[in-house]
Design a protein around this motif. Sequence first.
Motif, PDB file in Angstrom:
ATOM      1  N   VAL A  93       0.844  -1.197   0.000  1.00  0.00           N
ATOM      2  CA  VAL A  93       0.000   0.000   0.000  1.00  0.00           C
ATOM      3  C   VAL A  93       0.879   1.247   0.000  1.00  0.00           C
ATOM      4  CG1 VAL A  93      -1.836  -1.166   1.302  1.00  0.00           C
ATOM      5  CG2 VAL A  93      -0.177   0.212   2.527  1.00  0.00           C
ATOM      6  N   SER A  94       0.267   2.369  -0.396  1.00  0.00           N
ATOM      7  CA  SER A  94       0.989   3.646  -0.343  1.00  0.00           C
ATOM      8  C   SER A  94       0.538   4.416   0.889  1.00  0.00           C
ATOM      9  CB  SER A  94       0.672   4.491  -1.579  1.00  0.00           C
ATOM     10  OG  SER A  94       1.151   3.851  -2.728  1.00  0.00           O
ATOM     11  N   ALA A  95       1.478   5.089   1.542  1.00  0.00           N
ATOM     12  CA  ALA A  95       1.129   6.012   2.629  1.00  0.00           C
ATOM     13  C   ALA A  95       1.520   7.409   2.167  1.00  0.00           C
ATOM     14  CB  ALA A  95       1.875   5.646   3.900  1.00  0.00           C
ATOM     15  N   VAL A  96       0.595   8.347   2.285  1.00  0.00           N
ATOM     16  CA  VAL A  96       0.849   9.713   1.809  1.00  0.00           C
ATOM     17  C   VAL A  96       0.833  10.667   3.004  1.00  0.00           C
ATOM     18  CG1 VAL A  96      -0.005  11.588   0.336  1.00  0.00           C
ATOM     19  CG2 VAL A  96      -0.227   9.224  -0.420  1.00  0.00           C
ATOM     20  N   PHE A  97       1.904  11.496   3.101  1.00  0.00           N
ATOM     21  CA  PHE A  97       1.998  12.495   4.177  1.00  0.00           C
ATOM     22  C   PHE A  97       2.060  13.882   3.547  1.00  0.00           C
ATOM     23  CE2 PHE A  97       3.961   8.622   5.698  1.00  0.00           C
ATOM     24  CZ  PHE A  97       3.441   8.468   6.980  1.00  0.00           C
ATOM     25  N   PHE A  98       1.204  14.783   3.976  1.00  0.00           N
ATOM     26  CA  PHE A  98       1.241  16.156   3.461  1.00  0.00           C
ATOM     27  C   PHE A  98       2.031  17.049   4.409  1.00  0.00           C
ATOM     28  CE2 PHE A  98      -2.434  14.389   1.255  1.00  0.00           C
ATOM     29  CZ  PHE A  98      -2.189  14.837  -0.035  1.00  0.00           C
ATOM     30  N   ASN A  99       2.888  17.868   3.821  1.00  0.00           N
ATOM     31  CA  ASN A  99       3.666  18.887   4.549  1.00  0.00           C
ATOM     32  C   ASN A  99       4.515  18.308   5.687  1.00  0.00           C
ATOM     33  OD1 ASN A  99       2.331  20.731   2.856  1.00  0.00           O
ATOM     34  ND2 ASN A  99       0.607  20.821   4.273  1.00  0.00           N
ATOM     35  N   ARG A 100       5.070  17.123   5.448  1.00  0.00           N
ATOM     36  CA  ARG A 100       6.002  16.546   6.433  1.00  0.00           C
ATOM     37  C   ARG A 100       7.256  16.042   5.711  1.00  0.00           C
ATOM     38  NH1 ARG A 100       1.959  13.377  10.524  1.00  0.00           N
ATOM     39  NH2 ARG A 100       0.324  14.928  10.505  1.00  0.00           N
ATOM     40  N   PRO A 101       7.979  16.969   5.046  1.00  0.00           N
ATOM     41  CA  PRO A 101       9.132  16.558   4.233  1.00  0.00           C
ATOM     42  C   PRO A 101      10.241  15.894   5.066  1.00  0.00           C
ATOM     43  CG  PRO A 101       9.081  18.951   4.509  1.00  0.00           C
ATOM     44  CD  PRO A 101       7.799  18.438   5.042  1.00  0.00           C
ATOM     45  N   TYR A 102      10.280  16.251   6.365  1.00  0.00           N
ATOM     46  CA  TYR A 102      11.357  15.744   7.240  1.00  0.00           C
ATOM     47  C   TYR A 102      11.282  14.229   7.463  1.00  0.00           C
ATOM     48  CZ  TYR A 102       7.385  17.174  10.137  1.00  0.00           C
ATOM     49  OH  TYR A 102       6.121  17.387  10.612  1.00  0.00           O
ATOM     50  N   TYR A 103      10.136  13.597   7.120  1.00  0.00           N
ATOM     51  CA  TYR A 103      10.049  12.136   7.273  1.00  0.00           C
ATOM     52  C   TYR A 103      10.924  11.408   6.244  1.00  0.00           C
ATOM     53  CZ  TYR A 103       6.004  12.392  10.498  1.00  0.00           C
ATOM     54  OH  TYR A 103       5.180  12.623  11.570  1.00  0.00           O
ATOM     55  N   LYS A 104      11.278  12.120   5.151  1.00  0.00           N
ATOM     56  CA  LYS A 104      12.002  11.455   4.039  1.00  0.00           C
ATOM     57  C   LYS A 104      13.270  10.764   4.530  1.00  0.00           C
ATOM     58  CE  LYS A 104      13.466  12.327  -0.752  1.00  0.00           C
ATOM     59  NZ  LYS A 104      14.499  11.344  -0.854  1.00  0.00           N
ATOM     60  N   ASN A 105      14.032  11.451   5.363  1.00  0.00           N
ATOM     61  CA  ASN A 105      15.301  10.881   5.833  1.00  0.00           C
ATOM     62  C   ASN A 105      15.105   9.848   6.945  1.00  0.00           C
ATOM     63  OD1 ASN A 105      16.600  12.559   4.021  1.00  0.00           O
ATOM     64  ND2 ASN A 105      16.703  14.239   5.510  1.00  0.00           N
ATOM     65  N   LYS A 106      13.911   9.897   7.568  1.00  0.00           N
ATOM     66  CA  LYS A 106      13.673   8.960   8.675  1.00  0.00           C
ATOM     67  C   LYS A 106      13.204   7.595   8.179  1.00  0.00           C
ATOM     68  CE  LYS A 106      12.483  12.018  12.540  1.00  0.00           C
ATOM     69  NZ  LYS A 106      11.480  12.235  13.581  1.00  0.00           N
ATOM     70  N   LEU A 107      12.592   7.578   6.970  1.00  0.00           N
ATOM     71  CA  LEU A 107      12.021   6.328   6.458  1.00  0.00           C
ATOM     72  C   LEU A 107      13.074   5.529   5.679  1.00  0.00           C
ATOM     73  CD1 LEU A 107       8.642   7.901   5.319  1.00  0.00           C
ATOM     74  CD2 LEU A 107       8.808   6.072   6.994  1.00  0.00           C
ATOM     75  N   GLN A 108      13.546   4.461   6.264  1.00  0.00           N
ATOM     76  CA  GLN A 108      14.577   3.614   5.630  1.00  0.00           C
ATOM     77  C   GLN A 108      13.945   2.293   5.180  1.00  0.00           C
ATOM     78  OE1 GLN A 108      17.678   4.913   5.318  1.00  0.00           O
ATOM     79  NE2 GLN A 108      16.971   6.739   6.418  1.00  0.00           N
ATOM     80  N   ILE A 109      14.399   1.783   4.023  1.00  0.00           N
ATOM     81  CA  ILE A 109      13.879   0.502   3.519  1.00  0.00           C
ATOM     82  C   ILE A 109      14.063  -0.583   4.578  1.00  0.00           C
ATOM     83  CG2 ILE A 109      14.274  -1.321   1.779  1.00  0.00           C
ATOM     84  CD1 ILE A 109      14.780   0.929  -0.248  1.00  0.00           C
ATOM     85  N   ASN A 110      13.025  -1.441   4.700  1.00  0.00           N
ATOM     86  CA  ASN A 110      12.955  -2.567   5.661  1.00  0.00           C
ATOM     87  C   ASN A 110      12.668  -2.145   7.107  1.00  0.00           C
ATOM     88  OD1 ASN A 110      13.230  -4.529   3.726  1.00  0.00           O
ATOM     89  ND2 ASN A 110      15.464  -4.573   3.877  1.00  0.00           N
ATOM     90  N   ASP A 111      12.542  -0.824   7.351  1.00  0.00           N
ATOM     91  CA  ASP A 111      12.156  -0.396   8.707  1.00  0.00           C
ATOM     92  C   ASP A 111      10.692  -0.765   8.957  1.00  0.00           C
ATOM     93  OD1 ASP A 111      14.561   0.669   9.287  1.00  0.00           O
ATOM     94  OD2 ASP A 111      13.929   2.786   9.327  1.00  0.00           O
TER      95      ASP A 111
END
Length: 683
Positions: A93-111
């Motif tokens: 599934v896709s998860a969509v976050f609006f106006n939370r660009p800072y999550y990009k670096n926190k989300l690592q593959i396999n986490d």
Amino acid sequence: MKNSRLNESVKAIKGIGEESAELLSEMGIHTISDLLEYVPYRYDDFQLRDLAEVKHDERVTAEGKVHSEPSLAYYGKKRSRLTVRILVGNVLVSAVFFNRPYYKNKLQINDIVTVSGKWDKHRQTINATDITFGPHKSSQDLEPVYSVKGKLTVKMMRKYVSQALKDYLEEVKEILPPGMLDEYRLMKRQSALRTVHLPADREELKQARRRFVYEEFLLFQLKMQSLRKIQREQSKGVIHSYSESLLNQYIKLLPFPLTNAQQRTVGEILNDLKSPYRMNRLLQGDVGSGKTVVASIAMYAAHLSGCQSALMVPTEILAEQHAVSLAGLFEGTGAKVELLTGSVKGKRRRELLERLEKGDIHILVGTHALIQDDVNFQKLGLVITDEQHRFGVGQRKILREKGENPDVLFMTATPIPRTLAITVFGEMDVSIIDELPAGRKKIETYWVKHELLHRILDFIEKEIKAGRQAYVICPLIEESDKLDVQNALDVHAMLFHHFQGKASVGLMHGRLPSDEKDHIMREFSSGDVDILVSTTVVEVGVNVPNASIMVIYDADRFGLSQLHQLRGRVGRGSSQSYCVLLADPKSETGKERMKIMTETNDGFVVSEKDLELRGPGDFFGRKQSGLPEFKVADMVHDYRALETARNDAQKLVESRAFWEEEQYAALREYLKNTGVLEGEKLD
């Protein structure tokens, strides 16, 4: 019920300063008790569920593994959209976050992550509002969401309430007696209060809600039933003593036999008249159910006991119609009926008032002209007001004061749902005529789209040729930019042109002076006008038996109860009558309303449906001051609990135990605190 520690200011709670206390005060939260009883309006569900079972647009919480690099897109000023693919079980599934660009670096593959938000079933997407970087924590799956103001946040409210529960919950006292808790298997007050704010699961929350629904209804009904008891026992009424055989003779001579419902309501009213307490009764009956006949029996009983009766109605034409029909019913009985309206002037008025004061007039029918200072009765024993919601409380009171504690009967043809009747009119007894006289033809109701108007006009023409008349109702008087609806002036012009030489078309609306309105109505009643174009001013009480068609333009703009009232203007004669709803509703509710109207002619069914569709606040067309604001209970959905609470409250206030036993002390204290008892004990 509220002891001293619970009455402390919210500032006693750790973390609540001056600013927060002021904001809480604006929300009606002043004390610890107020804070504990400030219930959430919904709950965010963080329970993990199988996505296959979640409906489209429902809130969902899912735990899964980050499957791909998140993609970030910017648009507009500082606005962004972050999308990440997550493997939930074996579904991607896709998860969509609006106006939370800072999550990009926190989300690592396999986490492992847990996301919550609205589920878009078609796109297999979660529009995420919350994320936990790690597995799902199940400490509390249901999080309370409170209504907040200004700088107060839901998070702050959760913190304040949790602190209050920790420090003060043990101070909360039970107010329901043990017998009731056992009989209805209700949660104790402390447990229910904790659960409402911190529920373990949906089932526990349901039980807590059940407890508070019953408590709220019981407290409200105790107040109403105690008021009723006090009013009844403090207002010594007129004890009407009359000849049963003469009254039965009158009933036998009526043009139609009474229906079972009429017999039942007559019995209830006559019991009130014979009792030493003042009657305070609401008589509800659909249009044409025979309320006037029931009222006439009450008036005749009052007459036989040596008392006068007054019947107050909202319009002159209605007063005239009532006076004529009552004079017909009382012919040969010796009961004299007279009419007093604003049109009765000069010498005629003076003579009428003299006869009234002498007692030569037994039944006086009129408009608010009845409550003028110089109107004096010799012995007024019964006061009846028709369509009582049209009169102010003050006007009804003045009429009552023209006698010494006369019995009071309110009549209405606006069917009020049972739940509202026992809530708003809780201090009154309610009688319902829920049956129409035999032989009355059902009004055939059709829902027609505007493009078929020509067929309706042909049908009107056919009925007029057969000697009948038609109403055409419009929502507005003049054209309005705000609403795209047909208005009375345009419709009148169109019909005047269409029926030229074939039928006469009259126009009536609320802005006309009352004498003009009366003149047009009389022309329609006498048959000089064939088609009456009108706004809803014809809604109440006009009786034109020859009118067989009611056409309502833009019917979806009206509430169900109003449509039913308008429909009741026809079907009063011997010929088959029709109601045509002209409407192209866009909303599902609009379509549902049209469907209900074509399926039932029962005003009580219509009013219940109307209440379900519109909610109690809008049912009266404005915020009704008599409607209580319940925190948890809902009069529509919890109506069974309301009826149970009312019956329980009635039994309690009538029992000696309630006023004496210790187990009911908290409930008596509540009545004292709300000012019902003013420190007195009822016997």
